[in-house]
Design a protein around this motif. Structure first.
Motif, PDB file in Angstrom:
ATOM      1  N   MET A   1       0.825  -1.201   0.000  1.00 10.29           N
ATOM      2  CA  MET A   1       0.000   0.000   0.000  1.00 10.29           C
ATOM      3  C   MET A   1       0.863   1.256   0.000  1.00 10.29           C
ATOM      4  SD  MET A   1      -2.684   1.269   2.913  1.00 10.29           S
ATOM      5  CE  MET A   1      -3.275  -0.405   3.124  1.00 10.29           C
ATOM      6  N   LEU A   2       1.950   1.225   0.751  1.00  9.67           N
ATOM      7  CA  LEU A   2       2.837   2.384   0.843  1.00  9.67           C
ATOM      8  C   LEU A   2       3.898   2.400  -0.250  1.00  9.67           C
ATOM      9  CD1 LEU A   2       3.288   2.535   4.720  1.00  9.67           C
ATOM     10  CD2 LEU A   2       1.860   4.009   3.290  1.00  9.67           C
ATOM     11  N   GLY A   3       3.915   1.356  -1.092  1.00 12.38           N
ATOM     12  CA  GLY A   3       4.797   1.352  -2.251  1.00 12.38           C
ATOM     13  C   GLY A   3       6.253   1.078  -1.967  1.00 12.38           C
ATOM     14  N   TYR A   4       6.571   0.443  -0.823  1.00 12.04           N
ATOM     15  CA  TYR A   4       7.965   0.142  -0.510  1.00 12.04           C
ATOM     16  C   TYR A   4       8.357  -1.214  -1.095  1.00 12.04           C
ATOM     17  CZ  TYR A   4       8.380   4.183   2.504  1.00 12.04           C
ATOM     18  OH  TYR A   4       8.443   5.473   2.965  1.00 12.04           O
ATOM     19  N   PRO A   5       9.624  -1.378  -1.476  1.00 10.70           N
ATOM     20  CA  PRO A   5      10.020  -2.628  -2.156  1.00 10.70           C
ATOM     21  C   PRO A   5      10.002  -3.853  -1.257  1.00 10.70           C
ATOM     22  CG  PRO A   5      11.935  -1.231  -1.744  1.00 10.70           C
ATOM     23  CD  PRO A   5      10.734  -0.414  -1.406  1.00 10.70           C
ATOM     24  N   ASP A   6      10.279  -3.682   0.041  1.00  8.20           N
ATOM     25  CA  ASP A   6      10.311  -4.846   0.929  1.00  8.20           C
ATOM     26  C   ASP A   6      10.115  -4.386   2.380  1.00  8.20           C
ATOM     27  OD1 ASP A   6      12.918  -3.900   1.836  1.00  8.20           O
ATOM     28  OD2 ASP A   6      13.733  -4.782   0.003  1.00  8.20           O
ATOM     29  N   ARG A   7      10.019  -5.375   3.261  1.00  8.79           N
ATOM     30  CA  ARG A   7       9.747  -5.105   4.674  1.00  8.79           C
ATOM     31  C   ARG A   7      10.902  -4.344   5.319  1.00  8.79           C
ATOM     32  NH1 ARG A   7      11.213  -8.015   9.196  1.00  8.79           N
ATOM     33  NH2 ARG A   7       9.885  -7.728  11.046  1.00  8.79           N
ATOM     34  N   ARG A   8      12.122  -4.743   5.028  1.00  9.76           N
ATOM     35  CA  ARG A   8      13.279  -4.110   5.651  1.00  9.76           C
ATOM     36  C   ARG A   8      13.334  -2.625   5.335  1.00  9.76           C
ATOM     37  NH1 ARG A   8      17.973  -2.547   3.856  1.00  9.76           N
ATOM     38  NH2 ARG A   8      17.589  -3.486   1.817  1.00  9.76           N
ATOM     39  N   THR A   9      13.040  -2.262   4.094  1.00 14.76           N
ATOM     40  CA  THR A   9      13.084  -0.849   3.698  1.00 14.76           C
ATOM     41  C   THR A   9      12.042  -0.039   4.459  1.00 14.76           C
ATOM     42  OG1 THR A   9      13.772  -1.547   1.484  1.00 14.76           O
ATOM     43  CG2 THR A   9      13.031   0.729   1.738  1.00 14.76           C
ATOM     44  N   LEU A  10      10.846  -0.600   4.624  1.00 10.28           N
ATOM     45  CA  LEU A  10       9.802   0.129   5.343  1.00 10.28           C
ATOM     46  C   LEU A  10      10.133   0.274   6.821  1.00 10.28           C
ATOM     47  CD1 LEU A  10       7.067   1.507   5.515  1.00 10.28           C
ATOM     48  CD2 LEU A  10       6.005  -0.750   5.713  1.00 10.28           C
ATOM     49  N   LEU A  11      10.704  -0.786   7.425  1.00  7.74           N
ATOM     50  CA  LEU A  11      11.008  -0.726   8.855  1.00  7.74           C
ATOM     51  C   LEU A  11      12.095   0.292   9.174  1.00  7.74           C
ATOM     52  CD1 LEU A  11      10.813  -4.449  10.064  1.00  7.74           C
ATOM     53  CD2 LEU A  11       9.023  -2.720   9.857  1.00  7.74           C
ATOM     54  N   GLU A  12      12.848   0.708   8.175  1.00  6.09           N
ATOM     55  CA  GLU A  12      13.881   1.723   8.384  1.00  6.09           C
ATOM     56  C   GLU A  12      13.308   3.151   8.356  1.00  6.09           C
ATOM     57  OE1 GLU A  12      16.706   0.984   5.343  1.00  6.09           O
ATOM     58  OE2 GLU A  12      17.593  -0.777   6.325  1.00  6.09           O
TER      59      GLU A  12
END
Length: 512
Positions: free
Chosen positions: A192-203
């Motif tokens: 939904m937020l358009g981030y490539p993966d979980r790690r990138t969003l958690l940063e």
């Protein structure tokens, strides 16, 4: 687990109901690793009292261990610590390496606290000494080990199910710390937020995801005020910078002292819904404006017709009345031959005055609804209107019709004719065109009317409010007949108005 006192004076934990036991092939499969036959017999006797429905596989040397482990799975493993060919820690590691969930009890006559701690760290479930004082605890230890294994499996299954739901649910799920750290987010939230993966969003700092500081403060105030928010709408910013509307249901998770630990909840992308709502609001506003504008246009048209009737017809009738009165005076006043001759001359001119009045009335009637539309049909009416428009405005018009025996309902023919009139006025004339081409044809089950002027007209934001409502009225008129009006300005080619109206209404029986 409840406890009960046995006849022997020892305390033993009541085993779970037999239905709760984890058994394989209808019996409890127990692997017994012991090189002393007497101790093996002791283990079998103690466990058989507690588990009548059981099966023992005995291992007394190294050659038997590997095949026995491969034949599993096992419900319980009981091993000695001091084996003449190995030690209990090595056996424990071998069992856990092959069957991680299998409970293991170490039943030994030797060992110490250090060994027990080491074994527990390696995954041992219990440590029981072979002494007469402690051996009776073997059955209770087995019951507890089996129950813990069952609980571990149930917990793992629940965690697996939770993880499956967490990963597969089509709604975004999140967990955010008070300092803005994103603790967890499921794939739907990441997408939904358009981030490539979980790690990138958690940063990412969650505070930076809000579209504006005002919305972030509004959200935090709502959570802090009640601890729970439902159907809370706000805007977030995607990884690519584009804003999206989301609906959030969340709660503040508190510790035992009532202090907020973190916030967790769900988020659903409602951007499409918000756009639809905005479009609906705009449509309602346009409809209200259109109704008011059309009412104003009608009143203006009525006023124009009233002025025309009063100015032209009234004056002509007044002049006719004056002439008739003059003639009456000459004929009834006993005048001489010269007066009679003048009266006759005036009478000879009266038919011309009447013809002029009738012409004026026909002109006004034609403006309301041209008779040719009812008498000769749509094609003839459009041709007549084209010539009338050309003569009135000086705009050179070319009309081309390929309609052959196309029959329209009267209201459809009237609507297409009105659309043609509005196109000439609102598009061609407003664009100050010097030439216009009109094409009328049938495509499939639709009547197509194309009007193209040689000058461009504004169709975007530069268009005036009145012009906008005029064009909106044209589209609404076509929509009422399940048709459409498309207006396009092409560079170097002027403005094209494309009108498409179904030849038949949905409920009309089509006949050849």
């Amino acid at each position: 687990m409840k406890s009960r006192n046995c006849k022997r004076g020892r305390t033993r934990i009541k085993p779970p109901d037999r239905k709760e036991r984890i058994i394989m092939s209808g019996a409890l499969n127990i692997l017994l690793i012991e090189d002393n036959p007497d101790d093996r017999a002791l283990v079998i006797r103690e466990l058989s009292r507690e588990f009548p429905d059981r099966h023992f596989t005995q291992v007394s040397d190294a050659n038997q261990l590997t095949p026995a482990l491969q034949r599993g799975p096992w419900d319980l493993v009981v091993t000695d610590y001091e084996l003449h060919w190995s030690d209990g820690i090595s056996v424990l590691l071998a069992v856990k390496g092959r069957w991680p969930d299998c409970p293991v009890i170490m039943f030994t006559g030797s060992g110490n606290e250090e060994i027990a701690v080491q074994a527990m760290k390696a995954g041992l479930d219990d440590y029981v000494l072979k002494s007469s004082k402690h051996r009776a605890r073997l059955s209770a230890a087995a019951v507890l080990a089996l129950d813990r294994a069952r609980q571990r499996r149930a917990l793992r299954e629940a965690e697996t199910l939770y993880q499956h739901l967490f990963n597969r649910v089509p709604v975004g799920l999140f967990c955010v710390a008070l300092d803005g750290r994103i603790i967890e987010a499921n794939p739907a939230m990441i997408g939904m937020l358009g981030y490539p993966d979980r790690r990138t969003l958690l940063e990412v700092d969650a505070n930076s995801l809000f579209a504006s500081p005002t919305e972030r403060r509004r959200w935090l105030a709502a959570v802090q005020r009640s601890g729970v928010v439902e159907r809370f709408e706000l805007r977030l910013r995607r990884c690519d910078g584009k804003p999206i509307w989301v609906e959030i249901n969340a709660r503040a998770v508190k510790d035992e002292q009532g202090r907020t630990r973190h916030r967790e909840g769900s988020a659903e992308d409602i951007t499409a819904r918000k756009r639809a709502e905005e479009k609906l609001r705009d449509s309602r506003e346009q409809l209200r404006a259109l109704v008011a504008y059309q009412q104003s246009v009608r009143e203006e048209e009525r006023s124009r017709l009233a002025r025309g009737v009063q100015h032209e017809v009234d004056q002509a009738l007044t002049a006719l009345k004056t002439d008739l009165s003059w003639v009456e005076r000459r004929l009834t006043g006993g005048a001489g031959p010269s007066s009679l001759s003048s009266a006759l001359e005036r009478l000879e001119k009266l038919p011309e005055a009447v013809d002029s009045i009738m012409g004026t009335i026909r002109k006004i009637a034609s403006e309301l609804r041209p008779p040719v539309l009812d008498e000769s049909g749509l094609e003839a009416a459009i041709e007549w209107q084209t010539r009338e428009f050309e003569g009135r405005t000086g705009i050179k018009c070319q009309f081309d019709s390929k309609v052959r025996n196309a029959r329209l309902e009267p209201e459809r023919a009237t609507a297409v004719f009105r659309l043609f009139q509005e196109t000439l006025t609102n598009v061609v004339q407003q664009a100050k065109a010097t030439q216009a081409s009109i094409h009328l044809r049938v495509e499939g089950d639709k009547l197509v009317l194309e009007v193209e002027g040689n000058r461009r007209t504004d169709t975007g934001r530069k268009i005036s409010r009145a012009r906008s409502l005029d064009l909106l009225g044209m589209r609404e008129r076509a929509t009422l007949l399940d048709g459409e009006v498309n207006i396009s300005s092409r560079h170097g080619k002027g403005t094209l108005v494309d009108v498409r109206i179904p030849l038949h209404s949905p409920g009309e029986l089509k006949t050849n």
